[in-house]
Enzyme design. Structure first.
Site, PDB file in Angstrom:
ATOM      1  N   ASP A 269       0.850  -1.181   0.000  1.00  0.00           N
ATOM      2  CA  ASP A 269       0.000   0.000   0.000  1.00  0.00           C
ATOM      3  C   ASP A 269       0.893   1.242   0.000  1.00  0.00           C
ATOM      4  O   ASP A 269       1.870   1.324   0.753  1.00  0.00           O
ATOM      5  CB  ASP A 269      -0.854  -0.070   1.293  1.00  0.00           C
ATOM      6  N   ASN A 277      -2.856  13.109  -3.123  1.00  0.00           N
ATOM      7  CA  ASN A 277      -4.123  13.596  -3.707  1.00  0.00           C
ATOM      8  C   ASN A 277      -4.415  15.025  -3.277  1.00  0.00           C
ATOM      9  O   ASN A 277      -4.783  15.882  -4.088  1.00  0.00           O
ATOM     10  CB  ASN A 277      -5.289  12.718  -3.248  1.00  0.00           C
ATOM     11  N   ASP A 286      -3.842   9.790  -9.728  1.00  0.00           N
ATOM     12  CA  ASP A 286      -4.033   8.679 -10.682  1.00  0.00           C
ATOM     13  C   ASP A 286      -2.734   8.377 -11.418  1.00  0.00           C
ATOM     14  O   ASP A 286      -2.345   7.217 -11.591  1.00  0.00           O
ATOM     15  CB  ASP A 286      -5.110   9.051 -11.710  1.00  0.00           C
ATOM     16  N   GLU A 312      -5.293   2.384  -3.325  1.00  0.00           N
ATOM     17  CA  GLU A 312      -3.842   2.502  -3.521  1.00  0.00           C
ATOM     18  C   GLU A 312      -3.148   1.277  -2.934  1.00  0.00           C
ATOM     19  O   GLU A 312      -2.000   1.307  -2.530  1.00  0.00           O
ATOM     20  CB  GLU A 312      -3.341   3.827  -2.912  1.00  0.00           C
TER      21      GLU A 312
HETATM   22  N1  LIG Z   1      -6.138   9.550  -7.260  1.00  0.00           N
HETATM   23  C1  LIG Z   1      -6.705   8.478  -6.753  1.00  0.00           C
HETATM   24  N2  LIG Z   1      -6.850   8.348  -5.441  1.00  0.00           N
HETATM   25  C2  LIG Z   1      -7.412   7.239  -4.934  1.00  0.00           C
HETATM   26  C3  LIG Z   1      -7.866   6.209  -5.763  1.00  0.00           C
HETATM   27  N3  LIG Z   1      -8.373   5.226  -4.966  1.00  0.00           N
HETATM   28  C4  LIG Z   1      -8.238   5.654  -3.681  1.00  0.00           C
HETATM   29  N4  LIG Z   1      -7.644   6.855  -3.646  1.00  0.00           N
HETATM   30  C5  LIG Z   1      -7.300   7.694  -2.511  1.00  0.00           C
HETATM   31  O1  LIG Z   1      -6.308   7.071  -1.764  1.00  0.00           O
HETATM   32  C6  LIG Z   1      -6.353   7.632  -0.455  1.00  0.00           C
HETATM   33  C7  LIG Z   1      -6.144   6.562   0.571  1.00  0.00           C
HETATM   34  O2  LIG Z   1      -6.042   7.206   1.777  1.00  0.00           O
HETATM   35  P1  LIG Z   1      -5.833   6.432   3.137  1.00  0.00           P
HETATM   36  O3  LIG Z   1      -6.663   5.169   3.129  1.00  0.00           O
HETATM   37  O4  LIG Z   1      -6.091   7.411   4.207  1.00  0.00           O
HETATM   38  O5  LIG Z   1      -4.364   5.980   3.104  1.00  0.00           O
HETATM   39  P2  LIG Z   1      -3.029   6.779   2.938  1.00  0.00           P
HETATM   40  O6  LIG Z   1      -3.264   8.229   2.793  1.00  0.00           O
HETATM   41  O7  LIG Z   1      -2.258   6.164   1.807  1.00  0.00           O
HETATM   42  O8  LIG Z   1      -2.323   6.507   4.253  1.00  0.00           O
HETATM   43  P3  LIG Z   1      -1.644   5.155   4.684  1.00  0.00           P
HETATM   44  O9  LIG Z   1      -2.144   4.076   3.841  1.00  0.00           O
HETATM   45  O10 LIG Z   1      -2.058   5.003   6.128  1.00  0.00           O
HETATM   46  O11 LIG Z   1      -0.194   5.383   4.535  1.00  0.00           O
HETATM   47  C8  LIG Z   1      -7.733   8.298  -0.353  1.00  0.00           C
HETATM   48  O12 LIG Z   1      -7.543   9.699  -0.348  1.00  0.00           O
HETATM   49  C9  LIG Z   1      -8.464   7.895  -1.571  1.00  0.00           C
HETATM   50  O13 LIG Z   1      -9.329   8.888  -2.055  1.00  0.00           O
HETATM   51  C10 LIG Z   1      -7.722   6.369  -7.174  1.00  0.00           C
HETATM   52  O14 LIG Z   1      -8.092   5.545  -7.985  1.00  0.00           O
HETATM   53  N5  LIG Z   1      -7.143   7.498  -7.625  1.00  0.00           N
END
Ligand SMILES: Nc1nc2c(ncn2[C@@H]2O[C@H](COP(=O)(O)OP(=O)(O)OP(=O)(O)O)[C@@H](O)[C@H]2O)c(=O)[nH]1
Length: 390
Positions: A269, A277, A286, A312
């Site tokens: 992850d 973002n 993306d 992600e």
């Molecule tokens: N651009 C984009 N963002 C995505 C997609 N799928 C999920 N996300 C974003 O990925 C982010 C995941 O955030 P969190 O689950 O808080 O995880 P993180 O910020 O990576 O933090 P940790 O995993 O704890 O390190 C969210 O802001 C989602 O909106 C996608 O297909 N495209």
């Protein structure tokens, strides 16, 4: 039935139907020329005693010429079929040759007529041959009504006019009989042509439908292939999707249960992806996911399956790989990510990722195996991220 089909021929199919008919006409014309000498010989046999050998032989030779020409021409056309644009031209030639042939046959009545013969034996014997020749032509020339009409009219018109000109009772009767015969033959010829062309039309329609079906089948095959690709891939990154990866994990569990093939999975992850973002926008987020995927792909062996598990989050299925080797690979991916930025304009973005690794254990189901990888990933996050944990 097929005569009705003739009435339904649409202009678009007319050319193809005509071409089929004329090609068949060539074959039949060639066959007919091979049978024609029988009639010629019969007339020769009937008349040579009264007309004398030179005249009978001369007529026989002249009568054979159009047939010989037809034979040579149609043999050539059958060997080298004319292109579609020339079909009508060669069809016209068939009609012309048949008319010439008919005039030769019909001339026999005039040439071999014996004046003042009350029995009119020669005339009747010759007319019997002409009736037989025209009747068989109605059938064999069915693919072309113009040919049938041209041949029957040219064969019978001279005897009819000649008989009327002679004017005696017996010849008037002959003229009337021949006139009726001609009408009947033309009617039969028209029906036979319509039936033949109707059958050909059916054939043309069938061929078109078959071609369309074949094309549709190819299109469907291609569409199916595309659907199969879409069904198992993630749209954004092009990696396998979660559904496919779960299937793979289950497959590896079965292989392990049946053959003892070891296998490890890595759940990983991207760290703090939300911040990317938030800082650069969702579109750049993306792009980061795509670039991240491409870089991980370069570090894998053939046979390793990489998929996007969620937003992600990614999963790797590593067949024939034990825990140590899987950890080693996870570490390689981790350091590759942390060591150099994913390059983007206008800024360079470096991402790190955390990895949870688990090797399948005896008797374990897929859900539990995934759960252990997930717990390892959770520990990697808990312990400060940017690390691989088993
Ligand atoms: N651009 C984009 N963002 C995505 C997609 N799928 C999920 N996300 C974003 O990925 C982010 C995941 O955030 P969190 O689950 O808080 O995880 P993180 O910020 O990576 O933090 P940790 O995993 O704890 O390190 C969210 O802001 C989602 O909106 C996608 O297909 N495209």
């Amino acid at each position: 039935m097929s005569a009705e089909l003739y009435d339904q021929i649409i202009p678009e199919n007319r050319g193809e139907v005509d071409a089929h008919c004329v090609r068949t006409l060539f074959e039949r014309a060639r066959q007919a020329t091979q049978l024609a000498p029988l009639g010629t010989l019969f007339i020769f046999w009937v008349v040579y005693a009264t007309a004398g050998l030179p005249l009978a032989l001369g007529w026989m030779i002249v009568n054979t010429l159009p047939d010989a020409l037809t034979f040579v021409l149609t043999s050539r056309l059958l060997r080298n079929p004319p292109p579609a644009g020339r079909i009508a031209y060669w069809h016209n030639w068939q009609v012309v040759l048949r008319i010439l042939q008919g005039l030769c046959w019909g001339s026999a009545v005039v040439v071999f007529h014996i004046p003042d013969d009350p029995t009119a034996f020669n005339d009747i014997a010759i007319l019997a041959v002409l009736a037989a020749v025209t009747a068989t032509n109605v059938v064999s020339m069915a693919p072309s009504f113009r040919t049938v009409a041209g041949f029957c009219i040219s064969t019978l018109l001279v005897p009819i006019l000649y008989s009327v000109w002679l004017g005696d009772v017996i010849h008037i009767k002959i003229a009337v009989a021949l006139g009726l015969l001609l009408l009947v033959e033309l009617q039969f010829g028209w029906d036979a042509y319509r039936q033949f062309a109707g059958g050909v039309h059916q054939l043309v329609l069938n061929q078109k439908i078959r071609k369309q079906l074949e094309l549709r089948n190819i299109e469907l095959g291609e569409l199916n292939q595309k659907l199969r690709v879409i069904a198992i891939h993630d749209q954004l990154t092009g990696l396998y999707n979660r559904h496919f990866m779960v299937d793979q994990i289950e497959r590896q569990r079965e292989l392990f249960a049946r053959h003892g093939n070891i296998c490890s999975i890595v759940l990983f992850d991207i760290d703090h992806f939300k911040q990317i973002n938030d800082r650069y926008g969702h579109a750049v987020g993306d792009d980061v996911l795509v670039a991240f995927s491409r870089r991980v792909e370069t570090l894998l062996r053939q046979g390793d399956a990489l998929g996007r598990y969620g937003g992600e989050e990614f999963v790797l299925v590593l067949p024939m790989t034990d825990l140590n080797a899987a950890l080693h690979l996870a570490e390689r991916i981790r350091s590759a990510m942390a060591g150099s930025p994913l390059v983007f304009q206008p800024e360079e973005i470096t991402v790190t990722a955390s990895f949870g690794v688990a090797q399948l254990e005896q008797g374990e189901d897929a859900d539990h195996w995934l759960l252990r990888a997930d717990q390892a990933l959770y520990r990697a996050k808990e312990n400060g991220r940017n690390r691989a944990v088993a």
